[in-house]
Design an enzyme around this catalytic site. Sequence first.
Site, short mmCIF file in Angstrom:
data_model
loop_
_atom_site.label_atom_id
_atom_site.label_comp_id
_atom_site.label_asym_id
_atom_site.label_seq_id
_atom_site.Cartn_x
_atom_site.Cartn_y
_atom_site.Cartn_z
N TYR A 1 31.06 34.90 -1.46
CA TYR A 1 31.55 33.58 -1.35
C TYR A 1 32.98 33.55 -0.58
O TYR A 1 33.93 34.28 -1.34
CB TYR A 1 31.61 32.75 -2.61
CG TYR A 1 32.07 31.55 -2.65
CD1 TYR A 1 31.15 30.65 -2.06
CD2 TYR A 1 33.41 31.24 -3.03
CE1 TYR A 1 31.63 29.36 -1.82
CE2 TYR A 1 33.80 29.94 -3.19
CZ TYR A 1 33.11 28.92 -2.57
OH TYR A 1 33.55 27.69 -2.07
N ARG B 1 0.85 -1.28 0.14
CA ARG B 1 0.06 -0.09 -0.14
C ARG B 1 0.86 1.30 -0.12
O ARG B 1 0.23 2.55 -0.37
CB ARG B 1 -0.94 0.05 1.23
CG ARG B 1 -2.10 -0.78 1.21
CD ARG B 1 -2.99 -1.06 2.23
NE ARG B 1 -2.57 -1.80 3.52
CZ ARG B 1 -3.20 -2.06 4.41
NH1 ARG B 1 -4.28 -1.45 4.79
NH2 ARG B 1 -2.64 -2.90 5.35
#
Length: 482
Positions: A367, A15
Amino acid sequence: MARTVIILAAGEGKRMKSQLPKVLHPLLGRSLVGHVLAATEPLSGRTAVVVGHQAELVSEHLAQIAPQAQSILQADQRGTGHAVRTALDALEDVTGTVLVVNADVPLLRTETLTALIERHESEAAAATVLTAVVPDPGNLGRIVRDALGGLAAIVEARDADAEQLAIREINAGVYAFEADALRDALGKLTTHNAQGEEYLTDVFGLLLAAGRRLAVHTAPAVEETLGCNDRAELARLGALLRDRINDGHMRAGVTIVDPASTWIEPAVTIEPDAVIEPNTQLKGATSVAAGAVVGPEVTLIDTVVGERAEVVKAHAVLAEIGPQAKVGPYAYLRPGTTLGVKSKVGTFVEVKNSSLGEGTKVPHLSYVGDATVGDFTNIGAANVVANYNWRSKSRTVIGSHVNTGSDSVLVAPVTLGDGASTAAGSVVDADVPPGALAVARERQVNKEGWIFKRRPDSAAAQAARAALDAAGYADSGTSDQG
């Protein structure tokens, strides 16, 4: 007394409609079987997990999360009784109490299992079943009591009559057995039932017929006994587990502003007086110290947050955020990031495998990768530490009290000494001595009238002529000779 845990994890779970075995589906940081293993681990001298459907995949998972557990293959899935018999045959010299648990009951508590075992052993029972009273029993096995309230039978829903189907006390699929009694009864099981399987629950009838003592222990909370059969049930169990975890943290002194939108995995630790704002996810081995404020809209994975730090609208993985540091909004801390005391990583900043010293700031649009940055340094807007040359990554060292100008690019490997500076727009590919200013850019050249030559009919050219006319330049129409 010796204790053995047998976890039943051989079923397919049709299921779920998934290529992944049901017991491996994730639920708030652990697999379904992982939650059961966590609950049973404190109780057992040894643990066996019966595998069947996609056995290799399940066994690999078990080796990662519970290497002490033994995987036992049930090659043909012929019922729960057959699964337990397969486990006992594979284990040597099993004595004392045998705890049997289904692998899809992730909300079970260790305390409840301990109480079940204590009831079983104190009553010298041959078998004890964990039960719960539920409003809608559905297809769960029913507990049939005798006139004195004792256990008369456990009846599977498929085999129950109308009167038995009306019973609301259900079998939770968790049992304690005396090993010898269990082994003897398993040898007498038949397949005379609707499924044609060996039901483990039939052991109770066999023991009762043999005059053995049976016991019942009722779970303190129905939610602990809930199993998982499909994705909808998985989601409901996740919400229940979320609420349980959040409630525990709040009662321990943590402020969680909106528990419904806050997801905290079981291994996370949070100290009192921390504040967790809405839409926050804390995962893995994350820890949050006292006085820290995390959220809103934060995801932390295996990340350490120091005392009185602030993390807002950020994502961090395997990072360490120091005391009183500030992160976000819209910051990304990648693995290996360490932020010092009172440091700052601001808006649209990404940091990877780098350490920032005390009071150092990377306020916006930058960065920083593979770098060591000293104390009280300021990384200007739109800075990039260029750490990768298409073949390998190199490290950058930035000293203390350094100031980098906006739009600087630091090409690794490079070192900026203490007190050094870079001019805005510089591409720095050589070391900068302490206290020096690095200027690494071309001198500006203005080519007058360029727009009139290249785009004479453009809106820009028209605007330029108008500006020249307004400034009093003579004969702006001929100014396109530059």
